[in-house]
Design an enzyme around this catalytic site. Structure first.
Site, short mmCIF file in Angstrom:
data_model
loop_
_atom_site.label_atom_id
_atom_site.label_comp_id
_atom_site.label_asym_id
_atom_site.label_seq_id
_atom_site.Cartn_x
_atom_site.Cartn_y
_atom_site.Cartn_z
N HIS A 1 0.83 -1.20 0.00
CA HIS A 1 0.00 0.00 0.00
C HIS A 1 0.87 1.26 0.00
CE1 HIS A 1 -3.86 -2.12 1.68
NE2 HIS A 1 -3.39 -2.68 0.58
N GLU B 1 1.29 3.68 2.12
CA GLU B 1 2.05 3.97 3.34
C GLU B 1 3.32 3.12 3.41
OE1 GLU B 1 -2.38 4.04 4.63
OE2 GLU B 1 -1.16 3.22 3.00
N THR C 1 -26.01 -3.58 -30.54
CA THR C 1 -24.67 -3.05 -30.81
C THR C 1 -23.74 -4.15 -31.30
OG1 THR C 1 -24.89 -1.27 -29.18
CG2 THR C 1 -22.65 -1.93 -29.76
N ASP D 1 -22.38 -4.11 -35.04
CA ASP D 1 -21.01 -3.63 -35.15
C ASP D 1 -19.93 -4.68 -34.92
OD1 ASP D 1 -22.26 -1.21 -35.47
OD2 ASP D 1 -21.80 -0.45 -33.47
N GLY E 1 -26.34 0.90 -27.36
CA GLY E 1 -27.16 1.72 -28.24
C GLY E 1 -28.15 2.55 -27.45
N SER F 1 -32.15 3.30 -20.87
CA SER F 1 -32.62 2.53 -19.71
C SER F 1 -31.90 2.97 -18.43
CB SER F 1 -32.40 1.04 -19.95
OG SER F 1 -33.19 0.57 -21.02
#
Length: 348
Positions: free
Chosen positions: A51, A53, A204, A208, A292, A298
């Site tokens: 981390h 520290e 989509t 695509d 899309g 939504s």
């Protein structure tokens, strides 16, 4: 700016180096100061690794100065054992007398316990320095722990006259129709490396055949999330290549592969909360919605979104699929050559 703010600002700068690589952990930066001079600094680079520290303490050449120093950290030091030992124990073991914390960790495993442990050990603890800035730094992490769902970013590109796509031609190739320039597209790939997942709807993928990866920027590929209620998507589509962790939300399950997981949800009910709950259970802290109009709308209608990033290109389609309807208050605008980028925050 007072002295504490100066060093917490530096912590934030350091922490930002971890964007996209620390999941499911937060981004954290730390500096150690003795007599108004930084003698050590570090940030959390990757989950499972030391981390901030720890890295800051390790960078101090003369460890005897720690007993007279102040450690600054953008997020409350952890007090529990995870993949690494508690940072509180490290601070206490090195007898660092002063601790300055940007903001409290919302994770229930910490949530003030680290601060309490340091105080009980005799440390002089200061809390809430540049708190708003520190919260903003980890907006994904905070949303995940406080709202029990991923941080949701809506993204789309629309034409000058407000269409997502032009009117479909019967012999149209199965590939994307570009509205924006190459620099805007490169920025989108950079964003993909910064978020944990990317979501699209059935149409989509049918139209695509996207790869949904980060090809134009170095970094991690996001987890792919696809809504395919009736398993309409062709099995030869890129999303089924098993190269990237992929969730398919459907009504009836199919055999999963190593990296492709089918998730059954109830399509007779609201699917957006169901999808977000599954992502939450799978420790997904952020998701870009690149679907899309129906998929994007939504999320807007359910008010389950946090940011919207809308590119407006210079082309016009005159007719086709209209862009989603969204309030554009709390927005900012940036030009990327001849493209316009509108960014909206949802504070509701």
């Amino acid at each position: 700016m007072n002295i504490h703010e100066k060093y917490i600002k530096r912590c934030i700068e350091l922490a930002q180096n971890g964007l996209g690589s620390t999941y499911p952990n937060p981004m954290v930066g730390s500096v150690i100061v003795y007599e108004n001079k930084i003698i050590g600094e570090g940030w959390h680079k990757k989950a499972g690794e030391p981390h901030a520290e720890v890295n800051a303490v390790r960078s101090v050449k003369d460890k005897s100065l720690l007993k007279k120093a102040t450690i600054y950290v953008s997020l409350e030091p952890c007090s529990h054992f995870g993949k690494t030992p508690p940072c509180c124990d490290l601070i206490i073991a090195n007898q660092i007398p002063n601790v300055v914390v940007g903001t409290v960790d919302p994770n229930e495993k910490v949530a003030g316990k680290g601060i309490l442990k340091l105080i009980e050990a005799g440390a002089n603890v200061t809390i809430g320095v540049l708190e708003d800035e520190c919260n903003e730094l980890n907006k994904r992490f905070f949303t995940f722990h406080q709202k029990k769902r991923p941080y949701v970013i809506l993204k789309w590109a629309e034409s000058q006259d407000g269409f997502l796509t032009p009117e479909k031609v019967s012999n149209q190739d199965r590939k994307p129709i570009w509205i924006t320039n190459q620099y805007s597209r490169q920025l989108v790939h950079k964003w993909r490396t910064e978020e944990q997942a990317i979501l699209v709807g059935t149409q989509t993928v049918v139209d695509d055949n996207p790869k949904l990866n980060a090809r134009d920027w170095a970094g991690n590929n996001p987890v792919r999330v696809v809504i395919d209620q009736n398993n309409r998507i062709d099995e030869n589509s890129f999303i089924f290549d098993d190269s990237i962790k992929t969730f398919i939300f459907c009504k009836e399950s199919k055999p999963s592969k190593e990296n492709t997981q089918f998730e059954v949800i109830d399509f007779s009910k609201n699917i957006i909360p169901q999808i977000l709950d599954v992502l939450y259970q799978n420790q997904i802290q952020s998701v870009i919605i690149e679907g899309g109009r129906q998929t994007l709308q939504s999320f807007i209608d359910e008010n389950l979104w946090d940011e919207a990033r809308i590119f407006v290109g210079k082309t016009s389609f005159e007719k086709g699929t209209k862009a989603p309807e969204i309030s554009r208050k709390n927005s900012s605008k940036t030009n990327i050559l001849d493209d316009k980028l509108i960014q909206i925050r949802n504070y509701d």
